[in-house]
Structures are given as structure tokens and as C-alpha cells.
Design a protein around this motif. Structure first.
Motif, short mmCIF file in Angstrom:
data_model
loop_
_atom_site.label_atom_id
_atom_site.label_comp_id
_atom_site.label_asym_id
_atom_site.label_seq_id
_atom_site.Cartn_x
_atom_site.Cartn_y
_atom_site.Cartn_z
N TRP A 290 0.73 -1.50 0.40
CA TRP A 290 -0.14 -0.32 -0.04
C TRP A 290 0.57 0.96 -0.30
O TRP A 290 0.70 2.40 -0.75
CB TRP A 290 -1.11 -0.16 1.36
CG TRP A 290 -1.65 1.10 1.38
CD1 TRP A 290 -2.38 2.08 0.20
CD2 TRP A 290 -1.68 2.10 2.82
NE1 TRP A 290 -3.52 2.39 1.22
CE2 TRP A 290 -2.42 2.83 2.65
CE3 TRP A 290 -1.35 1.55 3.87
CZ2 TRP A 290 -2.73 3.98 3.61
CZ3 TRP A 290 -1.55 2.96 4.79
CH2 TRP A 290 -2.79 3.14 4.46
N LYS A 291 2.01 1.47 1.24
CA LYS A 291 3.19 2.40 1.14
C LYS A 291 4.17 1.72 1.11
O LYS A 291 4.51 0.41 1.47
CB LYS A 291 2.85 3.16 2.26
CG LYS A 291 1.54 4.13 2.28
CD LYS A 291 1.12 5.30 0.89
CE LYS A 291 -0.09 6.42 1.60
NZ LYS A 291 -1.08 6.15 0.34
N GLU A 300 -6.01 11.13 9.58
CA GLU A 300 -5.23 11.38 8.51
C GLU A 300 -5.01 9.80 7.48
O GLU A 300 -5.68 9.56 5.97
CB GLU A 300 -4.64 12.49 7.73
CG GLU A 300 -4.41 12.84 6.28
CD GLU A 300 -3.77 14.29 5.96
OE1 GLU A 300 -3.29 14.53 4.68
OE2 GLU A 300 -3.40 15.17 7.21
N ASN A 301 -4.15 9.28 8.21
CA ASN A 301 -3.81 8.06 7.39
C ASN A 301 -4.72 7.14 7.67
O ASN A 301 -4.80 6.07 7.09
CB ASN A 301 -2.01 7.57 8.00
CG ASN A 301 -0.97 8.55 7.41
OD1 ASN A 301 -1.01 9.65 6.13
ND2 ASN A 301 -0.39 9.21 8.11
N ALA A 303 -7.64 7.37 7.45
CA ALA A 303 -8.94 7.33 7.13
C ALA A 303 -8.56 7.22 5.76
O ALA A 303 -9.09 6.08 4.78
CB ALA A 303 -9.69 8.81 7.10
N SER A 304 -7.10 6.99 5.00
CA SER A 304 -6.51 6.63 3.30
C SER A 304 -6.43 5.33 3.83
O SER A 304 -6.61 4.80 3.05
CB SER A 304 -5.26 7.91 3.23
OG SER A 304 -4.35 6.47 3.25
N ALA A 307 -9.63 3.55 3.17
CA ALA A 307 -10.82 3.95 1.54
C ALA A 307 -9.80 2.28 1.02
O ALA A 307 -10.73 2.00 0.30
CB ALA A 307 -10.40 4.75 0.93
N LEU A 308 -8.82 2.11 1.30
CA LEU A 308 -8.00 1.00 1.04
C LEU A 308 -8.76 -0.51 1.14
O LEU A 308 -9.20 -1.43 -0.24
CB LEU A 308 -6.79 1.21 0.79
CG LEU A 308 -5.85 -0.16 0.64
CD1 LEU A 308 -5.12 -0.50 -0.49
CD2 LEU A 308 -5.25 -0.85 1.56
#
Length: 574
Positions: A290-291, A300-301, A303-304, A307-308
Motif C-alpha cells: 500500500w505504501k 488522516e493516514n 482514513a486513507s 478507503a483502501l
């Protein structure tokens, strides 16, 4: 065939539970009938005794080495007798099943005894009694006696079949260190309704409790020269963790499994702490990071990541090896992680490796070499197509544990429950030290991690005449290196258990044997072949000496007319 008496008698002394289930059955027909004794018991328990009494004769179960028992049994089977007695039922239980032919107007009494050490999970011990008489029983009774010298912090009972009427049949008496729970419903209270003779008693009867703890180096208890040491420090600062979730999204995960995985991951993401770091690797025949590095668990991270997770779909093959090695590489290359933190990889898969490296032994070896003792690997096997043996060996070789996730409606909860157990590490590199020349047969005394809500248990035999048993615990917490010291006065400690009717004899010695067998078998899973044989030989010796039905022993039950039946301990790995 009528069960006229069913008694579950359970004595828990300092977390060690000794349960005896007695069923008395009468055949009211005027011809012989089959009487069945069926008990579901926790997988973590070892059966220690079984007997059947008919017409003044007692037919005991005899515990032998598996191979020897199998030979006796094969002889019986060749004469047309029946199959094994114990099988796995679900994620917590296995079932003991015995049936025998009872003459007209005759009676039979079955008695089964099993023992287990109650493990602390998420801040409580749980004693599970499965209740399924399948008919109304004139004298039905469950007795649970608990004796905890440290003091009982809280105690609750829970049941899946309680009604208002049945609640009246439940009584609970407790003082500082003891409790007695009695459940004794009358025939009327057992009935679903007054017209039908159907029973309400079908499900789980659970007792949960915890003990009081002083802020010291744990609690030591001693009986007949054997000691047990419980250590569960409270209110420690939490160590930040660096977690990589390695998620299988191959074709076999499609449908229900991937949905449940998504649900669980969304909840788990919510439980990350701001000081944690995390990332995802998903894999089928391709491994996708993913990263490229671990991210702090900021809103923020997270939440992202959510989404994934929402977009996870399943298709393709299974490259377990590639995914795990990629996870190790991310941890190897990680920069700016908190100095004192715990790094872990959590693998969730539902199948065998079908792409990339497929040889499980090579995968195990490569992963162990790559991890090199630095990170903990937890393996979750979803369903029954996984090679549980492979996952278990890989986890145990790398400081973690394996769990099977059962494909039920509650699979997402099972995943979350597992995560909660490992979500809060508070200590690393724990060493429990005892005087070397005066302790024999010490169980495992070095632990990589301690998780909030769990408990470390160490047991051994005090070999020479010690008056004081000194203990030293070394560990690393988030803020410092700890050294805790304690001295137990052997004579005083021995006094605690004198004249307690709750005690079944040498319970700490049996607890020591139980724990030793479990740890030897666990060590054998990840050991080299020669070592494996030596560890299993030790475990077998203890199993026979203390008469436990373990994966290395069997219980042979000889029925009337010399029929023989065999009880084996099933394991999750088959």
C-alpha cells in the motif's frame, strides 16, 4: 433411556480447573438399548480419567502411549468394534462421545474428568461448561468452586440459554478468596413450555473472573515443593507498535471471507494508537504494498487506509512467501520508528501457497532467516483449506502464535478479538529468574512480549530445602529497564492451601505437568528433527506419569464383551 442424574463438579484452585462430569442413566425399556454419554470440553483441557460402571462392574479408561494404544485398538477394530471417541467441534470445544448397550431395567454411570489451566485473556479468566443433556434431567446440577488466594476481584456468570425461571435456579456465594456457583434447575424450570418435555438447557454456561493484584513482582504459590508464579503487571505505559497487516486476497477469499476481513480491518484501524505505525501488504499471485514505508497512525493516514480496505477484492493465486518477505523488508528499511517499540507482522490467509515459492519448508526457512528474531509473526488461518501446521510452525518459530479463524457468522469478531489480545504490549524481553541450583524442571521463563490483560505463568519444583524462594524479574518497558524482586517464604506459602476442601491434592504439581507438556509440544513444532523427538519423549513421559490424554497418548476404554474404544486428543493441525 433416561438420564436421571447429571452433575458437573468443577474446582478451580489458583486458575487450575479440575472438572468431573457424572451422568447416571437408566434403561426403562423392556429390552436392551444404547445409552450415550456426550460431553463437549474445552480444547485447551486434557482428559485425565474416564470410567463406566454397569451391574457392579467398573470399566476404566487406561492411558497409554499412542502407538501402543493403537495396536490394542486395531485388534479390537478388526473384530468389528467402533471408531474413536474425541473429535473437534468448533473453535473452543472438542467432543467426547461414548455409547454402550444397557440391558432392560439396568443402569449405567459414566464419569469423565478433565483438567486445564485457565488463561487470562483481555483481563479475565473464562471457565466454559457446555450444557446439552438433550432431555429433561430429574437431578441436574452444576457446581463451580473457586479458590484464589490472591483474592477475587470480580466474578460473573453468563449463559446462552438463561430465562427468568432458570435464573432462580442459579446461586452465587462469595467471600474474599472463595466463590461457589450452584446451578440446580428443577424439571419444571428446565422445560421449554409446560406442555412439551423439551429442555431449555442447550448451550454455554460461562464463569468469568479476575483476581486482585498487588503492584509487585507477581504472586507465588507453593504446594508440596512445587511452585507456580503468576505475573501480570498493571497500569504499565503501552509500547508503541509497528504493525504490518499482510492480507490474502486470492480467489478463494472471495465473497463472505473478504467481506468479514474488511469489516474486521475497519474496526482494527480504529483501535490503532496515534503513536503506532502501520501499513498494509495485500497479495494474490502479485504482492502489492500500500505504501513503501510504515506510516504513523494519524487520523488522516487511518482514513486513507480505510478507503483502501473498502476496495479490497479477491482473485488470483497465493504468494505467501513473497508477501511475508516484502513485509520484513519494509520493517528492515523503516526509519524514524520509536526507539522502544514492538514490530509485528500479522498474516491472514485462507489457503496454501500456490504462486511464488510453494515449498512450505523453504518458505519457513526463508522467513525465519529474514526475521532473525527481530519481529513477531502472527499467523491467522481462515477456514480449513489452510495448512495450519505450516502457519503454526512459522508463527512459533518467530515469536508469535497461530490461530484458526472459523468460517462462522462471527469471523470478523474472531479477527478483532485476536487483534485486541496483541494490541497492547507493555513489556519486552521479560526474564523470570530463580535460584539456579535449587529449582528443577523450570517451565519457560523468558518471554518476548507481555500484553496488557494477559498473564505470564512459570512453574517448577523446589529441589532442596529452601526457606525463602527469591525471584527476580527483568524486563523493558516503554520508559525504562525494570528489575522487580520478591521473596516467597516457602513455609508460609505452603500454609495457604492447608485444610482447604477446595483443593484436589497436588494441584500445583499437576499444573506444572500440564504447562510443561503444553510448552514441550509447542517447542517441538518449531524444533529440528532430533530435538523434536527428545521434546516429544519428555512430553510423553509426563503425559503418562500424570495420566493426561495429550496428542502423544491415547485412552483405551474396554467395554462389556471386551470391546475396546480409543480416545485421542485432536489438534488444530490435524
Amino acid at each position: 433411556i433416561e438420564i436421571y442424574r447429571l452433575h458437573v463438579d468443577c474446582k478451580v484452585t489458583s486458575r487450575f480447573a479440575h472438572t468431573v462430569i457424572t451422568s447416571k442413566i437408566v434403561n426403562r425399556a423392556n429390552e436392551s438399548r444404547e445409552a450415550t454419554f456426550e460431553v463437549e470440553l474445552p480444547k485447551t483441557a486434557f482428559i485425565t480419567n474416564f470410567s463406566m460402571s454397569m451391574d457392579g462392574e467398573v470399566y476404566p479408561g487406561i492411558i497409554k502411549e499412542k502407538a501402543a494404544a493403537q495396536n490394542m485398538y486395531d485388534t479390537a477394530v478388526s473384530q468389528g468394534q467402533s471408531a474413536g471417541l474425541v473429535k473437534i467441534r468448533d473453535r473452543k470445544l472438542e467432543q467426547f462421545h461414548m455409547s454402550v448397550s444397557v440391558a432392560a431395567a439396568s443402569k449405567v454411570t459414566f464419569e469423565l474428568t478433565y483438567e486445564e489451566l485457565l488463561r487470562r485473556r483481555l483481563g479475565k479468566y473464562e471457565l466454559l461448561i457446555k450444557v446439552q443433556p438433550k432431555q429433561l434431567v430429574k437431578h441436574f446440577q452444576i457446581d463451580v468452586h473457586i479458590f484464589e488466594p490472591q483474592g477475587i476481584q470480580f466474578l460473573e456468570t453468563d449463559s446462552t440459554f438463561m430465562t427468568n425461571e432458570l435464573t432462580e435456579a442459579l446461586t452465587k456465594v462469595q467471600n474474599e478468596t472463595k466463590a461457589h456457583i450452584l446451578f440446580k434447575p428443577t424439571l419444571d424450570q428446565q422445560k421449554k413450555n409446560s406442555e412439551l418435555d423439551e429442555t431449555l438447557l442447550n448451550g454455554d454456561f460461562v464463569v468469568r473472573y479476575d483476581v486482585k493484584r498487588e503492584a509487585t513482582a507477581g504472586d507465588i504459590q507453593i504446594v508440596n515443593g512445587y511452585f507456580v508464579h503468576y505475573f501480570a503487571p498493571q497500569e504499565m505505559p503501552v509500547l508503541p507498535k509497528n504493525v504490518i497487516f499482510v492480507i490474502d486476497r486470492s480467489g478463494s477469499m472471495t465473497g463472505r471471507k473478504i467481506e468479514q476481513t474488511r469489516d474486521a480491518l475497519l474496526k482494527i484501524l480504529q483501535d490503532l494508537r496515534p503513536e503506532d505505525h502501520f501499513t498494509f501488504i495485500t497479495f494474490n499471485n502479485k504482492v502489492v504494498e500500500w505504501k513503501s514505508s510504515l506510516l504513523p497512525a494519524t487520523e488522516e493516514n487511518v482514513a486513507s487506509a480505510e478507503a483502501l480496505v473498502q476496495t479490497l477484492t479477491a482473485r488470483g493465486g497465493t504468494d505467501i512467501s513473497g508477501a511475508l518477505l516484502a513485509a520484513v523488508a519494509v520493517l528492515e528499511n523503516a526509519r524514524e520508528l520509536p526507539e522502544r517499540s514492538v514490530s509485528m507482522i500479522i498474516l491472514l490467509t485462507d489457503g496454501q501457497p500456490t504462486s511464488g515459492e510453494r515449498n512450505v519448508e523453504v518458505i519457513q526457512e526463508n522467513v525465519q532467516k529474514a526475521i532473525n528474531g527481530k519481529y513477531a509473526l502472527f499467523c491467522l488461518g481462515f477456514g480449513f483449506d489452510v495448512s495450519y501446521k505450516f502457519l503454526e510452525k512459522m508463527a512459533l518459530s518467530n515469536g508469535g502464535i497461530a490461530r484458526r479463524i472459523y468460517e462462522n457468522a462471527d469471523a470478523a469478531l474472531q479477527l478483532q478479538g485476536f487483534y485486541q489480545e496483541v494490541a497492547t504490549p507493555t513489556l519486552m524481553q521479560i526474564e523470570m529468574q530463580y535460584p539456579e541450583n535449587s529449582i528443577e524442571g523450570l517451565t519457560k521463563n523468558n518471554f518476548k512480549l507481555f500484553f496488557e490483560g494477559s498473564e505470564i505463568t512459570v512453574s517448577g519444583k523446589i529441589s532442596n530445602e529452601l526457606d525463602l524462594l527469591p525471584v527476580e524479574i527483568k524486563a523493558q518497558s516503554h520508559t525504562s529497564n525494570l528489575t522487580l524482586k520478591e521473596e516467597a517464604n516457602v513455609k508460609e506459602k505452603e500454609q495457604v492451601f492447608q485444610n482447604q476442601r477446595y483443593i484436589f491434592g497436588n494441584f500445583i504439581e499437576r499444573l506444572w505437568a500440564y504447562l510443561s507438556i503444553q510448552q514441550l509440544l509447542e517447542e517441538a513444532i518449531s524444533a529440528q528433527e532430533e530435538d523434536q523427538k527428545a521434546l516429544e519423549a519428555q512430553a510423553l513421559d509426563l503425559s503418562l506419569r500424570y495420566s493426561f490424554v495429550t496428542p502423544l497418548t491415547s485412552m483405551v476404554v474396554t467395554k462389556p464383551q471386551q470391546q475396546e474404544e480409543l480416545a485421542n486428543k485432536p489438534t488444530e493441525a490435524g
